[in-house]
Design an enzyme around this catalytic site. Structure first.
Site, PDB file in Angstrom:
ATOM      1  N   ARG A 146       7.588   5.838  -3.523  1.00  0.00           N
ATOM      2  CA  ARG A 146       7.090   5.564  -4.878  1.00  0.00           C
ATOM      3  C   ARG A 146       7.451   6.677  -5.836  1.00  0.00           C
ATOM      4  NH1 ARG A 146       1.234   4.755  -2.511  1.00  0.00           N
ATOM      5  NH2 ARG A 146       2.231   6.267  -1.153  1.00  0.00           N
ATOM      6  N   SER A 181      -3.105   2.006  -1.498  1.00  0.00           N
ATOM      7  CA  SER A 181      -4.334   1.566  -0.825  1.00  0.00           C
ATOM      8  C   SER A 181      -5.532   2.323  -1.375  1.00  0.00           C
ATOM      9  CB  SER A 181      -4.237   1.808   0.681  1.00  0.00           C
ATOM     10  OG  SER A 181      -3.186   1.073   1.237  1.00  0.00           O
ATOM     11  N   HIS A 218       3.102  -2.750  -0.823  1.00  0.00           N
ATOM     12  CA  HIS A 218       3.549  -2.820   0.576  1.00  0.00           C
ATOM     13  C   HIS A 218       4.335  -4.106   0.809  1.00  0.00           C
ATOM     14  CE1 HIS A 218      -0.174  -0.262   1.739  1.00  0.00           C
ATOM     15  NE2 HIS A 218       0.873   0.507   1.907  1.00  0.00           N
ATOM     16  N   LYS A 266      -7.144  10.381  11.351  1.00  0.00           N
ATOM     17  CA  LYS A 266      -7.258   9.894   9.985  1.00  0.00           C
ATOM     18  C   LYS A 266      -8.469   8.979   9.899  1.00  0.00           C
ATOM     19  CE  LYS A 266      -3.721   8.581   6.686  1.00  0.00           C
ATOM     20  NZ  LYS A 266      -2.358   8.108   6.510  1.00  0.00           N
TER      21      LYS A 266
END
Ligand code: ADP
Length: 156
Positions: free
Chosen positions: A92, A130, A19, A43
């Site tokens: 990514r 993460s 990040h 979430k």
């Protein structure tokens, strides 16, 4: 770009070196970059919004054009509220791309004034997420290489 404001939204649950790398790239493109840390009731976040914001602020302490704020609701609404012209996201993989493309297109339908800019992850960091960091924490491993600051995590 002078006078341009961008937001970099995400969960940052927790913030990683991946990040940090893309956020620094985004901060070179605009005059002010606002890292928007989302509160998403749909979430399940592992870390509290206070922790995620605290770690974000600590990461960019020495970067005066990077601000860290929490937000709730639609990302485009947050961008509009902050007078931002751009939303930055990191990519990514092609999987990220397919997912991000859908979101960017939907955001563009809601607000045509705000453009999404994608920045490629550095190869070195592309596998860092993460969720991997949370997994390492859970198994008692050392996360120092994966997070940009000492985030003092005691629980996943
Ligand atoms: P979200 O839950 O909104 O996807 P994340 O915190 O997982 O939020 O990610 C925020 C943004 O950072 C996303 O655009 C994601 O693709 C990007 N990102 C995550 N990890 C990396 C990395 N290692 N390198 C580059 N970009 C990344």
């Amino acid at each position: 770009m002078k006078n341009k404001i961008g937001i970099f939204p995400g969960s940052f649950d927790p913030i990683t070196v991946g990040h940090k790398h893309v956020i620094l790239k985004a901060a070179e493109i605009v005059e002010t970059l606002i890292v928007g840390i989302g509160i998403n009731s749909n979430k399940k976040h592992h870390f509290t919004i206070e922790e995620r914001v605290k770690w974000g602020k600590k990461t960019f302490l020495n970067h005066p054009n990077i601000l860290v704020k929490k937000y709730e609701g639609l990302t485009v609404d947050f961008a509009r509220k902050e007078n931002a012209q751009f939303i930055f996201r990191g990519l990514r993989s092609s999987l990220d791309f397919e997912y991000e493309k859908q979101i960017a297109e939907s955001n563009n339908i809601i607000n045509k004034q705000i453009e999404t800019i994608f920045l490629l992850a550095n190869n070195k960091y592309a596998m860092i997420s993460s969720s991997i960091v949370r997994e390492i924490i859970k198994t008692g491993g050392n996360i120092d290489e994966f997070v940009p600051i000492d985030i003092n995590i005691s629980k996943p």
